[in-house]
Design an enzyme around this catalytic site. Sequence first.
Site, PDB file in Angstrom:
ATOM      1  N   ASP A 111       0.940  -1.023   0.146  1.00 40.45           N
ATOM      2  CA  ASP A 111      -0.075   0.108  -0.112  1.00 40.45           C
ATOM      3  C   ASP A 111       0.974   1.275  -0.170  1.00 40.45           C
ATOM      4  OD1 ASP A 111      -2.572   1.280   0.110  1.00 40.45           O
ATOM      5  OD2 ASP A 111      -2.475   1.495   2.191  1.00 40.45           O
ATOM      6  N   TYR A 113       1.384   5.799  -0.606  1.00 39.20           N
ATOM      7  CA  TYR A 113       1.027   6.875   0.133  1.00 39.20           C
ATOM      8  C   TYR A 113       1.199   8.110  -0.929  1.00 39.20           C
ATOM      9  CZ  TYR A 113       0.751   9.930   4.453  1.00 39.20           C
ATOM     10  OH  TYR A 113       0.465  10.834   5.336  1.00 39.20           O
ATOM     11  N   HIS A 118      -3.368  14.162   0.422  1.00 39.36           N
ATOM     12  CA  HIS A 118      -3.862  13.279   1.673  1.00 39.36           C
ATOM     13  C   HIS A 118      -2.512  13.163   2.683  1.00 39.36           C
ATOM     14  CE1 HIS A 118      -4.976   9.995   4.187  1.00 39.36           C
ATOM     15  NE2 HIS A 118      -3.756   9.419   3.766  1.00 39.36           N
ATOM     16  N   ARG A 127       1.367  16.256  12.892  1.00 37.58           N
ATOM     17  CA  ARG A 127       2.343  17.121  13.291  1.00 37.58           C
ATOM     18  C   ARG A 127       2.228  18.627  12.794  1.00 37.58           C
ATOM     19  NH1 ARG A 127       3.977  12.975   9.908  1.00 37.58           N
ATOM     20  NH2 ARG A 127       4.015  14.204   8.000  1.00 37.58           N
ATOM     21  N   GLU A 183     -10.716   4.031   3.903  1.00 35.08           N
ATOM     22  CA  GLU A 183      -9.575   4.845   2.811  1.00 35.08           C
ATOM     23  C   GLU A 183      -9.890   4.355   1.534  1.00 35.08           C
ATOM     24  OE1 GLU A 183      -5.800   5.510   5.430  1.00 35.08           O
ATOM     25  OE2 GLU A 183      -5.719   3.816   4.137  1.00 35.08           O
ATOM     26  N   GLU A 185      -9.246   3.796  -2.124  1.00 30.11           N
ATOM     27  CA  GLU A 185      -8.105   3.779  -2.961  1.00 30.11           C
ATOM     28  C   GLU A 185      -8.266   3.037  -4.305  1.00 30.11           C
ATOM     29  OE1 GLU A 185      -4.681   2.011  -0.690  1.00 30.11           O
ATOM     30  OE2 GLU A 185      -5.566   2.971   1.221  1.00 30.11           O
ATOM     31  N   ASP A 217      -9.058   0.247   2.356  1.00 24.47           N
ATOM     32  CA  ASP A 217      -8.170  -0.089   3.348  1.00 24.47           C
ATOM     33  C   ASP A 217      -8.315   0.476   4.801  1.00 24.47           C
ATOM     34  OD1 ASP A 217      -5.699  -1.379   4.077  1.00 24.47           O
ATOM     35  OD2 ASP A 217      -4.346   0.368   3.921  1.00 24.47           O
ATOM     36  N   ARG A 221      -7.377   4.052  13.646  1.00 23.55           N
ATOM     37  CA  ARG A 221      -6.535   5.181  13.653  1.00 23.55           C
ATOM     38  C   ARG A 221      -6.016   5.355  15.154  1.00 23.55           C
ATOM     39  NH1 ARG A 221      -5.365   6.053   8.653  1.00 23.55           N
ATOM     40  NH2 ARG A 221      -7.158   7.010   7.480  1.00 23.55           N
ATOM     41  N   GLN A 224      -3.496   2.597  15.120  1.00 26.16           N
ATOM     42  CA  GLN A 224      -2.365   2.917  14.109  1.00 26.16           C
ATOM     43  C   GLN A 224      -1.368   4.177  14.835  1.00 26.16           C
ATOM     44  OE1 GLN A 224      -3.796   4.601  10.469  1.00 26.16           O
ATOM     45  NE2 GLN A 224      -1.968   5.080   9.778  1.00 26.16           N
ATOM     46  N   TYR A 228       2.680   3.023  15.063  1.00 28.06           N
ATOM     47  CA  TYR A 228       3.250   3.181  13.870  1.00 28.06           C
ATOM     48  C   TYR A 228       4.807   3.722  13.944  1.00 28.06           C
ATOM     49  CZ  TYR A 228       2.902   8.242  13.277  1.00 28.06           C
ATOM     50  OH  TYR A 228       3.000   9.629  13.113  1.00 28.06           O
ATOM     51  N   LYS A 237      -3.851  -1.629  10.564  1.00 23.52           N
ATOM     52  CA  LYS A 237      -4.237  -1.834   9.093  1.00 23.52           C
ATOM     53  C   LYS A 237      -4.543  -3.221   8.655  1.00 23.52           C
ATOM     54  CE  LYS A 237      -3.118   2.637   7.594  1.00 23.52           C
ATOM     55  NZ  LYS A 237      -4.068   3.291   6.417  1.00 23.52           N
ATOM     56  N   THR A 241      -8.924  -5.648   4.449  1.00 20.96           N
ATOM     57  CA  THR A 241      -8.772  -4.905   3.343  1.00 20.96           C
ATOM     58  C   THR A 241      -9.849  -5.174   2.346  1.00 20.96           C
ATOM     59  OG1 THR A 241      -6.605  -4.130   3.690  1.00 20.96           O
ATOM     60  CG2 THR A 241      -7.317  -3.765   1.669  1.00 20.96           C
ATOM     61  N   THR A 329      -4.689   6.528   0.106  1.00 14.18           N
ATOM     62  CA  THR A 329      -6.058   7.170   0.015  1.00 14.18           C
ATOM     63  C   THR A 329      -5.882   8.199  -1.099  1.00 14.18           C
ATOM     64  OG1 THR A 329      -6.475   6.934   2.576  1.00 14.18           O
ATOM     65  CG2 THR A 329      -7.481   8.853   1.202  1.00 14.18           C
ATOM     66  N   GLU A 343      -9.406  12.634   7.426  1.00 19.44           N
ATOM     67  CA  GLU A 343      -9.242  14.028   6.991  1.00 19.44           C
ATOM     68  C   GLU A 343     -10.577  14.861   6.981  1.00 19.44           C
ATOM     69  OE1 GLU A 343      -6.825  14.319   2.937  1.00 19.44           O
ATOM     70  OE2 GLU A 343      -7.457  12.062   3.414  1.00 19.44           O
TER      71      GLU A 343
END
Length: 396
Positions: A111, A113, A118, A127, A183, A185, A217, A221, A224, A228, A237, A241, A329, A343
């Site tokens: 998968d 990114y 996104h 962040r 997600e 995708e 996917d 959260r 995760q 992560y 995750k 899926t 995503t 999001e």
Amino acid sequence: MTAARHRLAVDHLPYGSLRDGDGRRFAAVRWGDIAFDLTRWSRQSPDATPYADLFLDGSLDQLLAAGRPVWDGLRATLIEQLADAETFRSFGVPLAWTTPLLPFTVGDYVDFYASRDHATNVGRIFRPDGEPVTPNWTHLPVGYHGRSGTIVVSGTEIQRPSGQFRTSQGDVEFGATARLDLEAEVAFVLGGSTHLGASVALTEAREHIFGVCLLNDWSARDIQSWEYVPLGPFLGKSFATSISGWITPLSALQHAWVGAPERDTPLLPYLDDGAEHGGLDLALEVQVNGEVLARPPFARMYWTPAQMLAHLTVNGASIRPGDLFASGTVSGPTQGERGCLLELTWNGEQPVAMPDGRMLRFLEDGDEVLIRATAPGEYGVITLGECRGRVVAAQR
């Protein structure tokens, strides 16, 4: 069926695997609301002699292994066969009489990114005081190796997963996720094979990409975000899926290719596609309980399918028939184009008002997610196979 509808139907011809009312599994190509039985056709029709061994087990496994010349030859033959009313009646099965199955044996699953919109939004959420996109992101397609054993066909119920997470008070607890997300995708099904140590160049990607499907996917959260760092997604995750039951062959998307978005970082030669039209104009739609929440545009993806495959194999990693890689995503620059609830609700801080009065932050038990997509075809708009899943309660 009118001539125009006939042209549109043969413009697509997605492949799948089904079970009939007698429990028999068979491979099929979809023609409108009819499944053309490839397993019976390949054994009984003289016109199918070159393909007699491809569909014996009712899956697409042997077709994926056969490679591009066979894929193109079969598609040309099927377009001719479906124009013959007698052949169509002999091997056609109404979709309403069937149950969709996972179309092929999934090998490795990666998968990516690949959406800058996104990645930017997620960076701003997690962040807020730093740069939203990490320094490596514009140099290479960031990805992770997922779990192929929990990939399921559209329509399969999704059990709410459990795991470790950190509470708002800083305590570490175990329990069912409270932040289950979707997600939206796009995934790419690989065929043929390469040997260990080989790589797939940008110009070779279409020889190995058999087709395209939609993918959800599912993501926990809270699990995760705790696990992560430093190695990336794992239990948040790997629990499930979902993919479409119908695989759109790449040959059906010849009119959907577009240029990639402008890039602001020079690329190393193995990723530098120059003016190559490597993007796909796919228009996605995300629904929760029948309410449209977003329409993500795949044409805006920063990294193209060819670049993702080139990066996946540049270290010499081999590919096998049935390997699958996904885009990550799909999101766009506006609120109505964001392809996940993380999001759309800004990590739950800006809930979405639903028609029933509920304020949606993350998925609750009983929620059903539906992902759809369309693409331009030669004779009209192609509708890709949908990806659907309903959330059920965690196992006690």
